[in-house]
Scaffold this active site. Sequence first.
Site, short mmCIF file in Angstrom:
data_model
loop_
_atom_site.label_atom_id
_atom_site.label_comp_id
_atom_site.label_asym_id
_atom_site.label_seq_id
_atom_site.Cartn_x
_atom_site.Cartn_y
_atom_site.Cartn_z
N THR A 10 0.83 -1.22 0.00
CA THR A 10 0.00 0.00 0.00
C THR A 10 0.86 1.27 0.00
O THR A 10 0.34 2.37 -0.12
CB THR A 10 -0.93 0.03 1.24
OG1 THR A 10 -0.10 -0.10 2.41
CG2 THR A 10 -1.96 -1.08 1.20
N GLN A 12 4.21 3.75 -1.39
CA GLN A 12 4.56 4.29 -2.71
C GLN A 12 5.14 3.20 -3.63
O GLN A 12 4.62 2.91 -4.72
CB GLN A 12 5.60 5.41 -2.57
CG GLN A 12 6.15 5.87 -3.91
CD GLN A 12 7.30 6.84 -3.81
OE1 GLN A 12 7.12 8.02 -4.05
NE2 GLN A 12 8.48 6.37 -3.45
N ARG A 33 -1.06 -4.81 6.83
CA ARG A 33 -1.39 -5.01 8.24
C ARG A 33 -2.79 -4.48 8.50
O ARG A 33 -3.28 -3.58 7.79
CB ARG A 33 -0.38 -4.32 9.14
CG ARG A 33 -0.22 -2.83 8.88
CD ARG A 33 0.77 -2.21 9.83
NE ARG A 33 1.19 -0.89 9.38
CZ ARG A 33 1.93 -0.08 10.08
NH1 ARG A 33 2.34 -0.43 11.28
NH2 ARG A 33 2.27 1.10 9.61
N SER A 123 18.76 1.12 1.68
CA SER A 123 18.59 2.57 1.46
C SER A 123 19.92 3.31 1.43
O SER A 123 20.86 2.99 2.17
CB SER A 123 17.76 3.12 2.61
OG SER A 123 17.84 4.53 2.66
N GLU A 125 20.29 5.97 2.78
CA GLU A 125 20.42 6.57 4.12
C GLU A 125 21.50 5.82 4.92
O GLU A 125 22.07 6.37 5.86
CB GLU A 125 19.06 6.51 4.82
CG GLU A 125 18.98 7.13 6.21
CD GLU A 125 19.00 8.65 6.25
OE1 GLU A 125 18.84 9.30 5.20
OE2 GLU A 125 19.19 9.20 7.36
N TYR A 147 16.77 5.28 11.82
CA TYR A 147 16.30 4.61 10.60
C TYR A 147 17.48 4.06 9.80
O TYR A 147 17.47 2.90 9.36
CB TYR A 147 15.50 5.60 9.74
CG TYR A 147 15.20 5.10 8.33
CD1 TYR A 147 14.08 4.31 8.06
CD2 TYR A 147 16.04 5.44 7.26
CE1 TYR A 147 13.82 3.85 6.77
CE2 TYR A 147 15.78 4.98 5.97
CZ TYR A 147 14.68 4.20 5.73
OH TYR A 147 14.43 3.75 4.45
N ARG A 182 4.03 9.67 -3.21
CA ARG A 182 4.92 9.82 -2.06
C ARG A 182 4.12 10.29 -0.85
O ARG A 182 3.22 11.14 -0.98
CB ARG A 182 5.99 10.86 -2.44
CG ARG A 182 7.08 11.07 -1.43
CD ARG A 182 7.82 9.82 -1.11
NE ARG A 182 9.26 10.01 -0.99
CZ ARG A 182 10.04 9.22 -0.29
NH1 ARG A 182 9.54 8.20 0.40
NH2 ARG A 182 11.34 9.41 -0.26
N THR A 188 9.87 16.19 -0.86
CA THR A 188 9.41 16.48 -2.23
C THR A 188 7.91 16.71 -2.27
O THR A 188 7.42 17.69 -2.83
CB THR A 188 9.74 15.30 -3.18
OG1 THR A 188 9.28 14.10 -2.57
CG2 THR A 188 11.23 15.23 -3.47
N ARG A 215 20.19 15.75 -2.20
CA ARG A 215 19.69 14.39 -2.42
C ARG A 215 19.76 14.04 -3.91
O ARG A 215 19.65 14.90 -4.77
CB ARG A 215 18.23 14.25 -1.96
CG ARG A 215 18.05 14.28 -0.44
CD ARG A 215 18.62 13.03 0.21
NE ARG A 215 18.43 13.03 1.65
CZ ARG A 215 19.21 13.65 2.54
NH1 ARG A 215 20.25 14.35 2.13
NH2 ARG A 215 18.97 13.58 3.83
N PRO A 277 18.19 16.10 14.33
CA PRO A 277 19.29 16.05 15.30
C PRO A 277 20.63 15.74 14.64
O PRO A 277 21.68 16.19 15.10
CB PRO A 277 18.90 14.90 16.23
CG PRO A 277 17.44 14.70 16.04
CD PRO A 277 17.10 15.15 14.66
#
Length: 326
Positions: A10, A12, A33, A123, A125, A147, A182, A188, A215, A277
Amino acid sequence: MKKALITGVTGQDGSYLAELLLSKGYKVYGMRRRTSTPNFENVEHIKDQIEWVSGDLTDLASLIEAVRLSDPDEVYNLAAQSFVAASWPQPLATGQITALSVTNMLEAVRLVKPSAKFYQASSSEMFGRVVETPQKETTPFYPRSPYGVAKVYGHWITVNYRESYDMFACSGILFNHESPRRGIEFVTRKVTDGVARIKLGLATELRLGNLDAKRDWGFAGDYVKAMWLMLQQDQPDDFVISTGETHTVEELVKVAFEYVGLDWKNYVVLDEKYVRPAEVDLLLGDCSKAKQVLGWDLEVDFEQLVHMMVDSDMKRLSQYKEMVSI
Ligand code: NAP
Ligand code: G4F
Protein backbone atom coordinates in the site's frame (compact mmCIF):
# COMPACT_ATOMS: atom_id res chain seq x y z
CA MET A 1 2.08 -17.77 -14.00
CA LYS A 2 4.73 -16.46 -11.58
CA LYS A 3 3.65 -15.53 -8.07
CA ALA A 4 5.04 -12.63 -6.05
CA LEU A 5 4.47 -11.57 -2.47
CA ILE A 6 4.91 -7.85 -1.74
CA THR A 7 5.09 -6.47 1.79
CA GLY A 8 4.33 -2.73 2.00
CA VAL A 9 2.15 -2.97 -1.10
CA THR A 10 0.00 0.00 0.00
CA GLY A 11 3.06 2.27 0.12
CA GLN A 12 4.56 4.29 -2.71
CA ASP A 13 6.95 1.62 -4.09
CA GLY A 14 4.63 -1.31 -3.38
CA SER A 15 1.91 0.22 -5.54
CA TYR A 16 4.23 0.82 -8.53
CA LEU A 17 5.79 -2.61 -8.17
CA ALA A 18 2.37 -4.31 -8.03
CA GLU A 19 1.40 -2.48 -11.25
CA LEU A 20 4.61 -3.60 -12.93
CA LEU A 21 4.25 -7.24 -11.91
CA LEU A 22 0.57 -7.36 -12.88
CA SER A 23 1.50 -5.97 -16.31
CA LYS A 24 4.00 -8.84 -16.63
CA GLY A 25 1.30 -11.42 -15.90
CA TYR A 26 2.27 -12.20 -12.29
CA LYS A 27 -0.20 -13.25 -9.66
CA VAL A 28 0.44 -10.58 -7.03
CA TYR A 29 -0.12 -11.22 -3.33
CA GLY A 30 -0.15 -7.99 -1.34
CA MET A 31 0.48 -8.16 2.37
CA ARG A 32 -1.07 -5.46 4.52
CA ARG A 33 -1.39 -5.01 8.24
CA ARG A 34 -4.74 -4.56 9.88
CA THR A 35 -5.62 -0.93 10.59
CA SER A 36 -8.78 0.55 12.06
CA THR A 37 -9.17 2.77 9.01
CA PRO A 38 -7.83 0.97 5.94
CA ASN A 39 -5.99 3.11 3.39
CA PHE A 40 -5.92 1.79 -0.18
CA GLU A 41 -5.31 5.18 -1.83
CA ASN A 42 -2.19 4.13 -3.78
CA VAL A 43 -3.65 0.83 -4.97
CA GLU A 44 -7.34 1.70 -5.39
CA HIS A 45 -7.07 1.26 -9.19
CA ILE A 46 -5.62 -2.29 -8.92
CA LYS A 47 -7.18 -3.35 -5.63
CA ASP A 48 -9.30 -6.07 -7.23
CA GLN A 49 -6.35 -7.58 -9.11
CA ILE A 50 -4.32 -8.13 -5.92
CA GLU A 51 -4.72 -11.21 -3.72
CA TRP A 52 -4.77 -9.73 -0.21
CA VAL A 53 -3.06 -11.42 2.69
CA SER A 54 -3.01 -10.09 6.20
CA GLY A 55 0.26 -9.79 8.09
CA ASP A 56 2.38 -7.58 10.29
CA LEU A 57 6.15 -7.48 9.88
CA THR A 58 6.64 -7.71 13.63
CA ASP A 59 4.61 -10.93 13.91
CA LEU A 60 6.50 -13.95 12.57
CA ALA A 61 3.46 -16.25 12.68
CA SER A 62 1.56 -13.94 10.34
CA LEU A 63 4.50 -13.81 7.93
CA ILE A 64 4.82 -17.59 7.87
CA GLU A 65 1.13 -17.77 7.02
CA ALA A 66 1.50 -15.10 4.31
CA VAL A 67 4.33 -17.05 2.66
CA ARG A 68 2.42 -20.34 3.03
CA LEU A 69 -0.73 -18.90 1.46
CA SER A 70 1.02 -17.18 -1.43
CA ASP A 71 3.67 -19.85 -2.15
CA PRO A 72 5.70 -17.15 -3.94
CA ASP A 73 8.44 -17.39 -6.56
CA GLU A 74 9.56 -13.90 -5.55
CA VAL A 75 9.25 -11.94 -2.30
CA TYR A 76 9.69 -8.16 -2.23
CA ASN A 77 10.18 -6.91 1.32
CA LEU A 78 9.25 -3.22 1.03
CA ALA A 79 7.38 -2.68 4.30
CA ALA A 80 9.12 -0.46 6.85
CA GLN A 81 8.81 2.56 9.12
CA SER A 82 10.31 4.61 6.31
CA PHE A 83 10.19 8.21 7.55
CA VAL A 84 13.66 9.18 8.77
CA ALA A 85 12.46 12.10 10.93
CA ALA A 86 10.10 9.80 12.87
CA SER A 87 12.96 7.46 13.77
CA TRP A 88 14.33 9.78 16.50
CA PRO A 89 11.09 10.04 18.50
CA GLN A 90 10.35 6.33 17.80
CA PRO A 91 13.73 4.57 17.73
CA LEU A 92 12.50 1.28 19.18
CA ALA A 93 9.50 0.91 16.89
CA THR A 94 11.77 1.79 13.98
CA GLY A 95 14.26 -0.86 15.12
CA GLN A 96 11.52 -3.49 15.48
CA ILE A 97 9.89 -2.80 12.12
CA THR A 98 12.75 -1.68 9.91
CA ALA A 99 15.59 -3.80 11.32
CA LEU A 100 14.55 -6.96 13.24
CA SER A 101 11.51 -7.63 11.10
CA VAL A 102 13.73 -8.23 8.08
CA THR A 103 14.89 -11.32 9.95
CA ASN A 104 11.25 -12.26 10.55
CA MET A 105 10.61 -12.08 6.82
CA LEU A 106 13.79 -13.98 5.93
CA GLU A 107 12.93 -16.66 8.49
CA ALA A 108 9.41 -17.03 7.10
CA VAL A 109 10.86 -17.53 3.62
CA ARG A 110 13.61 -19.87 4.84
CA LEU A 111 11.15 -22.06 6.74
CA VAL A 112 8.32 -22.17 4.20
CA LYS A 113 9.72 -21.49 0.71
CA PRO A 114 13.53 -21.26 0.77
CA SER A 115 13.73 -21.40 -3.04
CA ALA A 116 11.83 -18.08 -3.36
CA LYS A 117 13.90 -15.13 -4.54
CA PHE A 118 14.02 -12.36 -1.94
CA TYR A 119 14.40 -8.59 -2.39
CA GLN A 120 15.26 -6.33 0.56
CA ALA A 121 14.60 -2.58 0.36
CA SER A 122 17.92 -1.15 1.52
CA SER A 123 18.59 2.57 1.46
CA SER A 124 21.15 5.24 0.61
CA GLU A 125 20.42 6.57 4.12
CA MET A 126 22.90 3.85 5.21
CA PHE A 127 25.72 5.95 3.72
CA GLY A 128 24.77 8.81 6.06
CA ARG A 129 27.84 10.89 6.76
CA VAL A 130 29.34 9.78 3.49
CA VAL A 131 32.93 8.56 3.42
CA GLU A 132 33.22 8.82 -0.37
CA THR A 133 31.39 10.49 -3.24
CA PRO A 134 29.73 9.20 -5.32
CA GLN A 135 28.50 6.31 -3.18
CA LYS A 136 28.58 2.81 -4.66
CA GLU A 137 28.07 -0.80 -3.51
CA THR A 138 31.49 -0.92 -1.83
CA THR A 139 31.21 2.42 0.02
CA PRO A 140 31.29 1.84 3.81
CA PHE A 141 28.14 2.73 5.76
CA TYR A 142 27.96 5.53 8.34
CA PRO A 143 24.27 5.88 9.25
CA ARG A 144 23.10 9.13 10.85
CA SER A 145 19.61 8.24 12.09
CA PRO A 146 17.94 5.37 13.95
CA TYR A 147 16.30 4.61 10.60
CA GLY A 148 19.69 4.44 8.87
CA VAL A 149 21.05 2.17 11.60
CA ALA A 150 18.01 -0.11 11.24
CA LYS A 151 18.48 -0.32 7.47
CA VAL A 152 22.14 -1.31 7.93
CA TYR A 153 20.96 -4.24 10.05
CA GLY A 154 18.38 -5.21 7.40
CA HIS A 155 21.02 -5.00 4.71
CA TRP A 156 23.57 -7.20 6.47
CA ILE A 157 21.09 -9.80 7.65
CA THR A 158 20.00 -10.20 4.02
CA VAL A 159 23.63 -10.70 2.96
CA ASN A 160 24.05 -13.12 5.86
CA TYR A 161 21.05 -15.29 4.88
CA ARG A 162 22.39 -15.40 1.32
CA GLU A 163 25.77 -16.60 2.56
CA SER A 164 24.51 -18.86 5.38
CA TYR A 165 21.61 -20.62 3.67
CA ASP A 166 22.43 -20.14 0.00
CA MET A 167 19.18 -18.22 -0.43
CA PHE A 168 18.64 -15.99 -3.47
CA ALA A 169 18.54 -12.81 -1.39
CA CYS A 170 19.31 -9.41 -2.95
CA SER A 171 19.53 -5.98 -1.48
CA GLY A 172 18.71 -2.88 -3.52
CA ILE A 173 20.48 0.19 -2.15
CA LEU A 174 18.03 2.72 -3.51
CA PHE A 175 18.59 6.46 -3.39
CA ASN A 176 15.61 8.75 -2.78
CA HIS A 177 12.79 8.13 -5.21
CA GLU A 178 9.57 10.07 -5.37
CA SER A 179 6.24 10.30 -7.19
CA PRO A 180 2.73 11.72 -6.82
CA ARG A 181 2.16 8.74 -4.45
CA ARG A 182 4.92 9.82 -2.06
CA GLY A 183 3.81 10.23 1.57
CA ILE A 184 2.89 13.84 2.33
CA GLU A 185 5.58 14.29 5.05
CA PHE A 186 8.58 13.65 2.76
CA VAL A 187 10.17 16.83 1.50
CA THR A 188 9.41 16.48 -2.23
CA ARG A 189 5.72 15.87 -1.71
CA LYS A 190 5.51 18.42 1.10
CA VAL A 191 6.92 20.99 -1.32
CA THR A 192 4.73 20.09 -4.34
CA ASP A 193 1.62 19.93 -2.14
CA GLY A 194 2.59 23.26 -0.53
CA VAL A 195 3.20 24.92 -3.90
CA ALA A 196 -0.21 23.78 -5.16
CA ARG A 197 -1.95 25.01 -1.99
CA ILE A 198 -0.30 28.43 -2.27
CA LYS A 199 -1.05 28.71 -5.99
CA LEU A 200 -4.72 27.85 -5.37
CA GLY A 201 -5.05 30.26 -2.43
CA LEU A 202 -5.42 27.46 0.14
CA ALA A 203 -2.21 28.39 2.04
CA THR A 204 0.06 31.40 2.36
CA GLU A 205 3.38 29.86 3.41
CA LEU A 206 5.43 26.64 3.41
CA ARG A 207 7.49 25.81 6.51
CA LEU A 208 10.67 23.78 5.94
CA GLY A 209 13.90 22.76 7.71
CA ASN A 210 17.38 22.42 6.20
CA LEU A 211 17.41 23.75 2.63
CA ASP A 212 21.10 22.90 2.07
CA ALA A 213 20.81 19.09 2.22
CA LYS A 214 21.54 17.43 -1.12
CA ARG A 215 19.69 14.39 -2.42
CA ASP A 216 19.89 12.17 -5.49
CA TRP A 217 16.17 12.14 -6.40
CA GLY A 218 14.67 9.77 -8.99
CA PHE A 219 11.20 8.56 -10.01
CA ALA A 220 9.74 5.59 -8.09
CA GLY A 221 8.21 4.12 -11.28
CA ASP A 222 11.73 3.76 -12.72
CA TYR A 223 13.17 2.30 -9.50
CA VAL A 224 10.73 -0.60 -9.10
CA LYS A 225 11.90 -1.89 -12.49
CA ALA A 226 15.36 -2.28 -10.98
CA MET A 227 13.92 -4.33 -8.08
CA TRP A 228 12.33 -6.74 -10.53
CA LEU A 229 15.49 -6.95 -12.66
CA MET A 230 17.58 -7.90 -9.60
CA LEU A 231 15.41 -10.98 -9.06
CA GLN A 232 15.65 -12.03 -12.73
CA GLN A 233 19.44 -12.56 -12.57
CA ASP A 234 21.15 -15.95 -12.30
CA GLN A 235 23.08 -14.92 -9.18
CA PRO A 236 21.86 -12.85 -6.20
CA ASP A 237 23.73 -9.59 -5.65
CA ASP A 238 23.38 -6.06 -4.26
CA PHE A 239 22.96 -2.96 -6.42
CA VAL A 240 22.96 0.82 -6.01
CA ILE A 241 20.06 2.48 -7.85
CA SER A 242 20.32 6.25 -8.33
CA THR A 243 20.27 9.02 -10.94
CA GLY A 244 23.90 10.16 -10.56
CA GLU A 245 22.71 13.77 -10.03
CA THR A 246 22.32 15.63 -6.77
CA HIS A 247 20.22 18.70 -5.92
CA THR A 248 19.72 20.76 -2.79
CA VAL A 249 16.33 21.05 -1.12
CA GLU A 250 16.49 24.73 -2.12
CA GLU A 251 16.81 23.75 -5.81
CA LEU A 252 13.81 21.46 -5.44
CA VAL A 253 11.81 24.33 -3.93
CA LYS A 254 12.90 26.74 -6.68
CA VAL A 255 11.96 24.36 -9.53
CA ALA A 256 8.55 23.63 -7.98
CA PHE A 257 7.61 27.28 -7.32
CA GLU A 258 8.92 28.49 -10.70
CA TYR A 259 6.79 25.90 -12.46
CA VAL A 260 3.61 27.67 -11.26
CA GLY A 261 5.10 31.14 -11.79
CA LEU A 262 5.87 32.01 -8.15
CA ASP A 263 9.06 33.17 -6.36
CA TRP A 264 9.75 30.71 -3.51
CA LYS A 265 11.44 33.41 -1.39
CA ASN A 266 8.05 35.04 -0.81
CA TYR A 267 6.55 31.90 0.72
CA VAL A 268 9.12 29.60 2.32
CA VAL A 269 9.62 30.01 6.08
CA LEU A 270 12.49 28.26 7.85
CA ASP A 271 11.26 26.34 10.88
CA GLU A 272 13.68 24.75 13.39
CA LYS A 273 11.04 22.10 14.09
CA TYR A 274 11.99 20.40 10.81
CA VAL A 275 15.76 20.43 11.39
CA ARG A 276 17.03 16.95 12.34
CA PRO A 277 19.29 16.05 15.30
CA ALA A 278 21.84 14.69 12.79
CA GLU A 279 21.68 15.36 9.07
CA VAL A 280 22.74 13.49 5.95
CA ASP A 281 24.28 16.40 4.04
CA LEU A 282 24.95 14.85 0.66
CA LEU A 283 23.80 11.80 -1.26
CA LEU A 284 24.97 11.06 -4.78
CA GLY A 285 24.89 7.53 -6.16
CA ASP A 286 26.98 5.72 -8.72
CA CYS A 287 24.70 3.13 -10.34
CA SER A 288 27.09 2.00 -13.08
CA LYS A 289 26.95 -1.62 -11.84
CA ALA A 290 23.14 -1.70 -12.22
CA LYS A 291 23.39 -0.15 -15.68
CA GLN A 292 25.97 -2.69 -16.77
CA VAL A 293 24.67 -5.89 -15.16
CA LEU A 294 20.91 -5.28 -15.08
CA GLY A 295 20.65 -3.09 -18.17
CA TRP A 296 18.61 -0.69 -16.01
CA ASP A 297 18.18 3.01 -16.82
CA LEU A 298 16.05 6.02 -15.94
CA GLU A 299 13.22 7.49 -17.95
CA VAL A 300 12.24 10.48 -15.79
CA ASP A 301 14.70 13.23 -14.84
CA PHE A 302 14.64 15.60 -11.84
CA GLU A 303 12.69 18.47 -13.47
CA GLN A 304 10.16 16.12 -15.06
CA LEU A 305 9.68 14.46 -11.67
CA VAL A 306 9.03 17.74 -9.83
CA HIS A 307 6.68 18.96 -12.56
CA MET A 308 4.79 15.64 -12.54
CA MET A 309 4.29 15.94 -8.77
CA VAL A 310 3.20 19.60 -8.91
CA ASP A 311 0.73 18.77 -11.72
CA SER A 312 -0.73 15.94 -9.68
CA ASP A 313 -1.13 18.05 -6.52
CA MET A 314 -2.60 20.93 -8.52
CA LYS A 315 -5.20 18.57 -10.00
CA ARG A 316 -6.06 16.94 -6.69
CA LEU A 317 -6.37 20.21 -4.78
CA SER A 318 -8.30 21.98 -7.58
CA GLN A 319 -10.89 19.20 -7.39
CA TYR A 320 -11.00 19.58 -3.61
CA LYS A 321 -11.41 23.37 -3.92
CA GLU A 322 -14.28 22.94 -6.39
CA MET A 323 -15.94 20.42 -4.11
CA VAL A 324 -15.86 22.65 -1.01
CA SER A 325 -17.07 25.69 -2.93
CA ILE A 326 -20.20 23.88 -4.23
P1 NAP B 1 6.18 3.85 2.33
O1 NAP B 1 5.39 4.57 1.27
O2 NAP B 1 6.34 4.48 3.65
O3 NAP B 1 5.50 2.41 2.51
C1 NAP B 1 5.79 1.60 3.61
C2 NAP B 1 4.83 0.43 3.64
O4 NAP B 1 5.16 -0.41 4.74
C3 NAP B 1 3.35 0.82 3.82
O5 NAP B 1 2.55 0.01 2.98
C4 NAP B 1 3.10 0.47 5.29
O6 NAP B 1 1.76 0.13 5.56
C5 NAP B 1 3.96 -0.77 5.42
N1 NAP B 1 4.25 -1.12 6.82
C6 NAP B 1 4.81 -0.33 7.75
N2 NAP B 1 4.94 -1.00 8.92
C7 NAP B 1 4.45 -2.24 8.70
C8 NAP B 1 4.29 -3.39 9.51
N3 NAP B 1 4.67 -3.40 10.81
N4 NAP B 1 3.76 -4.50 8.96
C9 NAP B 1 3.37 -4.51 7.66
N5 NAP B 1 3.47 -3.45 6.85
C10 NAP B 1 4.00 -2.32 7.36
O7 NAP B 1 7.64 3.52 1.79
P2 NAP B 1 8.22 3.55 0.29
O8 NAP B 1 8.71 4.92 -0.01
O9 NAP B 1 7.27 2.88 -0.61
O10 NAP B 1 9.54 2.66 0.48
C11 NAP B 1 9.48 1.24 0.37
C12 NAP B 1 10.68 0.64 1.07
O11 NAP B 1 11.88 1.13 0.49
C13 NAP B 1 10.81 0.98 2.56
O12 NAP B 1 11.39 -0.14 3.20
C14 NAP B 1 11.76 2.14 2.59
O13 NAP B 1 12.40 2.22 3.84
C15 NAP B 1 12.71 1.76 1.47
N6 NAP B 1 13.36 2.85 0.78
C16 NAP B 1 12.66 3.89 0.27
C17 NAP B 1 13.28 4.88 -0.45
C18 NAP B 1 12.51 6.05 -1.03
O14 NAP B 1 13.15 7.03 -1.40
N7 NAP B 1 11.21 5.94 -1.19
C19 NAP B 1 14.68 4.83 -0.63
C20 NAP B 1 15.37 3.74 -0.11
C21 NAP B 1 14.71 2.75 0.58
P3 NAP B 1 0.76 1.15 6.30
O15 NAP B 1 0.05 1.86 5.18
O16 NAP B 1 -0.12 0.25 7.09
O17 NAP B 1 1.58 2.09 7.14
O1 G4F C 1 12.24 13.71 2.10
P1 G4F C 1 13.00 13.35 3.32
O2 G4F C 1 12.23 13.22 4.57
O3 G4F C 1 13.82 12.04 2.94
P2 G4F C 1 15.12 11.35 3.55
O4 G4F C 1 15.32 11.71 4.96
O5 G4F C 1 16.25 11.60 2.61
O6 G4F C 1 14.71 9.80 3.50
C1 G4F C 1 14.09 9.23 2.35
O7 G4F C 1 15.10 8.72 1.51
C2 G4F C 1 15.85 7.61 2.06
C3 G4F C 1 16.87 7.21 1.00
O8 G4F C 1 18.02 8.03 1.12
C4 G4F C 1 14.88 6.49 2.36
F1 G4F C 1 15.56 5.40 2.82
C5 G4F C 1 13.87 6.96 3.39
O9 G4F C 1 12.93 5.90 3.63
C6 G4F C 1 13.12 8.15 2.82
O10 G4F C 1 12.37 7.70 1.72
O11 G4F C 1 14.13 14.47 3.58
C7 G4F C 1 15.05 14.85 2.58
C8 G4F C 1 15.86 16.04 3.05
C9 G4F C 1 16.50 15.87 4.45
O12 G4F C 1 17.82 16.32 4.39
C10 G4F C 1 15.69 16.80 5.34
O13 G4F C 1 16.41 17.33 6.44
O14 G4F C 1 15.01 17.17 3.15
C11 G4F C 1 15.34 17.88 4.33
N1 G4F C 1 14.17 18.69 4.74
C12 G4F C 1 14.18 20.04 4.87
N2 G4F C 1 12.95 20.46 5.29
C13 G4F C 1 12.96 18.23 5.07
C14 G4F C 1 12.20 19.35 5.42
N3 G4F C 1 12.48 16.98 5.10
C15 G4F C 1 11.18 16.82 5.46
N4 G4F C 1 10.65 15.56 5.46
N5 G4F C 1 10.38 17.88 5.84
C16 G4F C 1 10.85 19.17 5.84
O15 G4F C 1 10.13 20.11 6.18
